[in-house]
Design an enzyme around this catalytic site. Structure first.
Site, PDB file in Angstrom:
ATOM      1  N   TYR A 128       6.489  -2.592   1.347  1.00 28.79           N
ATOM      2  CA  TYR A 128       5.715  -2.831   0.122  1.00 28.79           C
ATOM      3  C   TYR A 128       6.072  -1.761  -0.896  1.00 28.79           C
ATOM      4  O   TYR A 128       5.657  -0.620  -0.782  1.00 28.79           O
ATOM      5  CB  TYR A 128       4.220  -2.795   0.472  1.00 28.79           C
ATOM      6  CG  TYR A 128       3.238  -2.922  -0.680  1.00 28.79           C
ATOM      7  CD1 TYR A 128       3.606  -3.405  -1.936  1.00 28.79           C
ATOM      8  CD2 TYR A 128       1.900  -2.581  -0.496  1.00 28.79           C
ATOM      9  CE1 TYR A 128       2.679  -3.528  -2.962  1.00 28.79           C
ATOM     10  CE2 TYR A 128       0.972  -2.698  -1.519  1.00 28.79           C
ATOM     11  CZ  TYR A 128       1.369  -3.169  -2.754  1.00 28.79           C
ATOM     12  OH  TYR A 128       0.446  -3.270  -3.765  1.00 28.79           O
ATOM     13  N   LYS A 188       7.837  -6.713  -0.089  1.00 29.86           N
ATOM     14  CA  LYS A 188       6.868  -7.154  -1.096  1.00 29.86           C
ATOM     15  C   LYS A 188       7.230  -6.309  -2.295  1.00 29.86           C
ATOM     16  O   LYS A 188       7.014  -5.089  -2.308  1.00 29.86           O
ATOM     17  CB  LYS A 188       5.441  -6.890  -0.640  1.00 29.86           C
ATOM     18  CG  LYS A 188       4.391  -7.183  -1.704  1.00 29.86           C
ATOM     19  CD  LYS A 188       3.012  -6.855  -1.166  1.00 29.86           C
ATOM     20  CE  LYS A 188       1.886  -7.295  -2.068  1.00 29.86           C
ATOM     21  NZ  LYS A 188       1.855  -6.626  -3.357  1.00 29.86           N
TER      22      LYS A 188
END
Ligand code: MN9
Length: 300
Positions: free
Chosen positions: A136, A164
């Site tokens: 992320y 992400k």
């Protein structure tokens, strides 16, 4: 991939005034995202869930509750990153036990960690979970980002399934997507959904999909089918709403809108976030009525 592509809500989490998770309301919100939003998946324990303000018990509880409602119905990704490795590895194991399809971890922040340290963090967490790991990256909040070479080095670990990717650097995102075709990238800025899909993102994870998942799907499908003018109009509608939501305050405003539109009492933000002022609430409600009129919430 053992998790679906498509539209994922970054799950909002309702909290009581004492900071505890409002469990009944969380169940209702997860249910609503699945049934009303029609999401392909849920991202649990991320920024939108105010997760980094929680203690370990609350983080674990949120993972448990979401899994108890959504397991087997939609894909589930658990954000388990933390500056405390013992906590993060514990959450990684927990996510695995609860049947999550993948884990994701925010890049370690605050201190300026070297790339070697950051990579080691991901290896340890992926191995603790034994699940695919989505890195992320959100430089606007963490202050840390990767260059191309580092992104590829992260991919050398077989459990690193993708990213992400919450950054406006679409050049890097495109390079990331097309140079490693067997891995996946989720687009993290809802404002950039059209662009993300256009360059081949596998999915999109967003806070505003707690409200606009059906609308987001229309953008997704329009891009996919090559109906660009339609996609553009839909993205402009979404971006207008996001601009107004950001002006009020993203998470408290989204929560107020969900409360107002669904009747689920989502309670308080976690301090240091402040609750909306009376004026902010008023604005959010007015916006809620307006969004219905604009057709952005046609699914509700
Ligand atoms: O999960 C979200 N990122 C953050 C991704 O909340 C930090 C986005 O959905 C944004 O909230 C959204 C509005 O800027 O794009």
């Amino acid at each position: 991939m053992n998790f679906k592509g498509g539209i994922y809500a970054a799950q909002l989490v309702p909290y009581a005034a004492d900071g505890s998770v409002k469990e009944k309301e969380l169940i209702a919100m997860v249910e609503r995202n699945i049934v009303v939003g029609g999401v392909d998946g849920l991202y649990i324990g991320g920024s939108t869930g105010e997760n980094f303000l929680n203690d370990t018990r609350a983080k674990t509880r949120v993972l448990e509750i979401a899994a108890s409602v959504a397991k087997g119905r939609v894909s589930l990704i658990a954000q388990i990153g933390s500056l405390n490795m013992v906590e993060a590895e514990g959450l990684a194991r927990q996510a695995s036990k609860l049947g999550y399809d993948a884990v994701s971890a925010v890049t370690p922040y605050y201190y300026k960690f070297s790339f070697a340290e950051t990579r080691e963090y991901y290896v340890r967490l992926a191995e603790a979970a034994g699940l695919p790991m989505l890195v992320y990256t959100i430089p606007a909040l963490t202050g840390s980002s990767f260059d191309m070479e580092q992104l590829h080095q992260l991919y050398r670990h077989p459990l690193v399934a993708g990213f992400k990717y919450t950054s406006g650097d679409l050049f890097t995102m495109e390079r990331l997507i097309s140079s490693v075709p067997d891995r996946v990238v989720f687009s993290g800025y809802d404002e950039l959904l059209l662009f993300g899909r256009a360059i081949g993102a596998y999915g999109a994870i967003g806070s505003t999909y707690n409200l606009f998942a059906a609308h987001a799907r229309k953008i997704w499908d329009a891009v996919e089918a090559g109906r660009l003018p339609e996609a553009r109009t839909l993205q402009a509608g979404l971006n207008g709403a996001i601009q107004e939501i950001l002006a009020i305050g993203i998470y408290p405003c989204l929560k107020e809108l969900v409360s107002f539109l669904s009747g689920i009492d989502v309670g308080h933000p976690l301090p240091p976030f402040a609750p909306l002022s009376a004026e902010g609430k008023e604005k959010a409600r007015k916006l809620g009525k307006d969004l219905v009129a604009r057709g952005l919430l046609a699914q509700a």
